[in-house]
Design a protein around this motif. Structure first.
Motif, PDB file in Angstrom:
ATOM      1  N   ALA A 257       9.082   2.420   7.685  1.00 27.43           N
ATOM      2  CA  ALA A 257       8.481   1.980   6.426  1.00 27.43           C
ATOM      3  C   ALA A 257       7.672   3.133   5.841  1.00 27.43           C
ATOM      4  N   ASP A 258       7.714   3.251   4.521  1.00 28.83           N
ATOM      5  CA  ASP A 258       6.922   4.251   3.800  1.00 28.83           C
ATOM      6  C   ASP A 258       5.742   3.566   3.127  1.00 28.83           C
ATOM      7  N   LEU A 259       4.561   4.180   3.244  1.00 31.17           N
ATOM      8  CA  LEU A 259       3.350   3.634   2.661  1.00 31.17           C
ATOM      9  C   LEU A 259       2.909   4.514   1.501  1.00 31.17           C
ATOM     10  N   THR A 260       2.576   3.891   0.392  1.00 32.72           N
ATOM     11  CA  THR A 260       2.063   4.615  -0.767  1.00 32.72           C
ATOM     12  C   THR A 260       0.679   4.073  -1.115  1.00 32.72           C
ATOM     13  N   PHE A 261      -0.166   4.972  -1.631  1.00 29.47           N
ATOM     14  CA  PHE A 261      -1.543   4.634  -1.968  1.00 29.47           C
ATOM     15  C   PHE A 261      -1.856   5.152  -3.364  1.00 29.47           C
ATOM     16  N   ALA A 262      -2.720   4.423  -4.059  1.00 37.16           N
ATOM     17  CA  ALA A 262      -3.137   4.853  -5.392  1.00 37.16           C
ATOM     18  C   ALA A 262      -3.925   6.153  -5.322  1.00 37.16           C
ATOM     19  N   GLU A 263      -4.675   6.356  -4.237  1.00 41.38           N
ATOM     20  CA  GLU A 263      -5.466   7.584  -4.111  1.00 41.38           C
ATOM     21  C   GLU A 263      -4.628   8.790  -3.716  1.00 41.38           C
ATOM     22  N   TYR A 264      -3.384   8.555  -3.269  1.00 44.16           N
ATOM     23  CA  TYR A 264      -2.447   9.633  -2.968  1.00 44.16           C
ATOM     24  C   TYR A 264      -1.172   9.403  -3.789  1.00 44.16           C
ATOM     25  N   PRO A 265      -1.217   9.681  -5.097  1.00 44.78           N
ATOM     26  CA  PRO A 265      -0.088   9.313  -5.963  1.00 44.78           C
ATOM     27  C   PRO A 265       1.206  10.045  -5.664  1.00 44.78           C
ATOM     28  N   SER A 266       1.140  11.220  -5.073  1.00 44.02           N
ATOM     29  CA  SER A 266       2.351  12.020  -4.865  1.00 44.02           C
ATOM     30  C   SER A 266       2.736  12.126  -3.393  1.00 44.02           C
ATOM     31  N   ARG A 267       2.155  11.254  -2.555  1.00 43.39           N
ATOM     32  CA  ARG A 267       2.424  11.349  -1.124  1.00 43.39           C
ATOM     33  C   ARG A 267       2.858  10.001  -0.572  1.00 43.39           C
ATOM     34  N   THR A 268       3.583  10.047   0.521  1.00 40.50           N
ATOM     35  CA  THR A 268       3.952   8.849   1.267  1.00 40.50           C
ATOM     36  C   THR A 268       3.605   9.073   2.737  1.00 40.50           C
ATOM     37  N   PHE A 269       3.218   8.012   3.399  1.00 39.36           N
ATOM     38  CA  PHE A 269       2.902   8.061   4.819  1.00 39.36           C
ATOM     39  C   PHE A 269       3.903   7.161   5.536  1.00 39.36           C
ATOM     40  N   GLN A 270       4.453   7.682   6.612  1.00 39.65           N
ATOM     41  CA  GLN A 270       5.499   6.936   7.305  1.00 39.65           C
ATOM     42  C   GLN A 270       4.927   6.128   8.465  1.00 39.65           C
ATOM     43  N   THR A 306      -2.360  -1.025   0.508  1.00 40.74           N
ATOM     44  CA  THR A 306      -1.218  -0.129   0.411  1.00 40.74           C
ATOM     45  C   THR A 306       0.025  -0.897  -0.013  1.00 40.74           C
ATOM     46  N   GLN A 307       0.995  -0.156  -0.544  1.00 41.44           N
ATOM     47  CA  GLN A 307       2.311  -0.697  -0.848  1.00 41.44           C
ATOM     48  C   GLN A 307       3.257  -0.219   0.247  1.00 41.44           C
ATOM     49  N   VAL A 308       3.907  -1.175   0.921  1.00 43.33           N
ATOM     50  CA  VAL A 308       4.791  -0.855   2.042  1.00 43.33           C
ATOM     51  C   VAL A 308       6.240  -0.957   1.552  1.00 43.33           C
ATOM     52  N   HIS A 309       6.985   0.136   1.711  1.00 44.94           N
ATOM     53  CA  HIS A 309       8.372   0.200   1.259  1.00 44.94           C
ATOM     54  C   HIS A 309       9.284   0.096   2.486  1.00 44.94           C
TER      55      HIS A 309
END
Length: 400
Positions: A257-270, A306-309
């Motif tokens: 799953a990829d995690l996106t955050f508003a405070e990190y607009p150009s990054r994803t955390f796996q 967070t938004q989980v993809h």
């Protein structure tokens, strides 16, 4: 000769009369035939006109519909769901003894190691109780030693009948009782040693101090259960996601799953799914899923949103149709297909629904022409007029 001609002249008009009658009959027959032909022609014209009118009426009455084949579903689908982040271990730290806070060593935001001293409590009463318990232990050990020596002496003397058997048994029992008293005193000393050790508050695991609820000189009351510190292990974070039931089968341990955050607009955390609740919540019809994320750099914090993809694979091939193509009736969920310019209602089974399109699991084939805008009154076998999207008549179709 004149007489002969005169004798033949009267017969001439008699021979002309039958000829005129035959001509009249022939003329009458011709007229009747023409009349019949005209009558039949008129009837045929009226029948043809009526048939043409019925055909035109039927054609004009046929609703205009748009038709298109369903699209092949993708082998994987990205599903985006909200998630809440928690520390891997999150623990409040309480005092186990009474006293006054002597000193604290770490404040909020500090990273501590397991076993590191966090604070000290002064408990003079407990210290005095420990000193008294140690003295009681020494007394019990001395009494036990004396009783043991006396019991051994009497057991030797009773063999020569120098002492009575009863006195020997009394001293033997006394030796056993004093030995038990020593064990009791030792247990009391150990208990008080534990209480004294509780005067020093140590970190139970590696983590970050997220809250401090005490200060120097503050009374620490064991019965009040006041939280001294709050410690969170943030090297690994837990992300809890409520997955809708329709996606629950695809959410298995090991799925990335990829995690996106508003405070990190150009990054994803796996992250990765490590466990699920293995039960659907009856209130929300969702499956609780835990995703673990490596946070050794400390870039993420507990409590964040967070938004989980998820990239979920489909269990079986599916077809995609727009939601307006669905027909909801007492017979169940249906769609209308086109077979030789006639509508055919087909029952279907759907899977995932994103609000715009739905996945059809059963009931359709890839080459079927599905009516995109079925009228509410459409019935099985009804003649329809299929138009192309660029034709203006398509605007007249009876959509739902």
């Amino acid at each position: 000769m004149s007489n002969a001609s005169e004798s033949h002249n009267p017969q001439t008009p008699q021979q002309g009369k039958p000829k005129s009658r035959g001509g009249a009959i022939t003329l009458l027959i011709v007229v009747l035939i023409v009349a019949v032909i005209l009558a039949v022609t008129g009837v045929l014209q009226r029948v043809n006109a009526r048939t043409k009118l019925e055909s035109q009426t039927t054609e004009l009455a046929a609703p205009d519909v748009l038709a298109a084949p369903p699209q092949q579903g993708k082998p994987t689908e990205e599903v985006v769901l909200p998630g809440n982040i928690f520390a891997y271990i999150d623990s409040p730290i309480y005092a186990r003894t009474n006293g006054y806070l002597k000193k604290w060593y770490f404040d909020i935001g500090a990273r501590v190691k397991k076993g590191q001293l966090l604070a000290e409590i002064e408990s003079p009463e407990v210290d005095q109780q420990l000193a008294q318990a140690n003295a009681d232990l020494l007394t019990a050990e001395a009494n036990a030693k004396y009783a043991s020596v006396t019991s051994a002496r009497y057991q030797d003397l009773v063999k020569t009948d120098s002492v009575s058997q009863q006195d020997t048994e009394n001293f033997t029992t006394q030796a056993a009782a004093t030995g038990t008293a020593v064990k009791s005193a030792q247990a009391n000393v150990q208990r008080l040693n534990e209480l004294v050790s509780f005067e020093k508050i140590y970190a139970p695991f590696d983590g970050t101090i997220t809250a401090r609820g005490i200060d120097v000189g503050q009374l620490i009351d064991l019965g009040a259960t006041k939280e001294m510190f709050h410690l969170s292990a943030e090297q690994t974070l837990r992300v809890y996601v409520n997955v809708p039931q329709v996606y629950s089968l695809a959410c298995k341990p090991g799925v990335l799953a990829d995690l996106t955050f508003a405070e990190y607009p150009s990054r994803t955390f796996q992250g990765k799914i490590v466990r699920t609740a293995k039960a659907i919540d009856q209130a929300s019809r969702t499956l609780l899923v835990e995703v673990d994320v490596d946070n050794r750099k400390g870039e993420l914090v507990p409590g964040a949103y967070t938004q989980v993809h998820f990239k979920l694979g489909t269990e079986q091939p599916t077809l995609i149709i727009p939601v307006p193509a669905l027909i909801f009736r007492a017979q169940g969920l249906q769609v209308a297909t086109i077979v030789v310019n006639k509508a055919k209602l087909v029952p279907i089974t759907i899977g995932r629904d994103d609000g715009r399109t739905v996945e059809v699991i059963a009931g359709l084939h890839l080459g079927d022409q599905v009516v995109q805008n079925p009228p509410d009154s459409i019935v099985d076998g009804e003649v329809v007029h299929v138009v192309q999207p660029d034709q203006p008549q398509a605007q007249q179709g009876g959509g739902k």
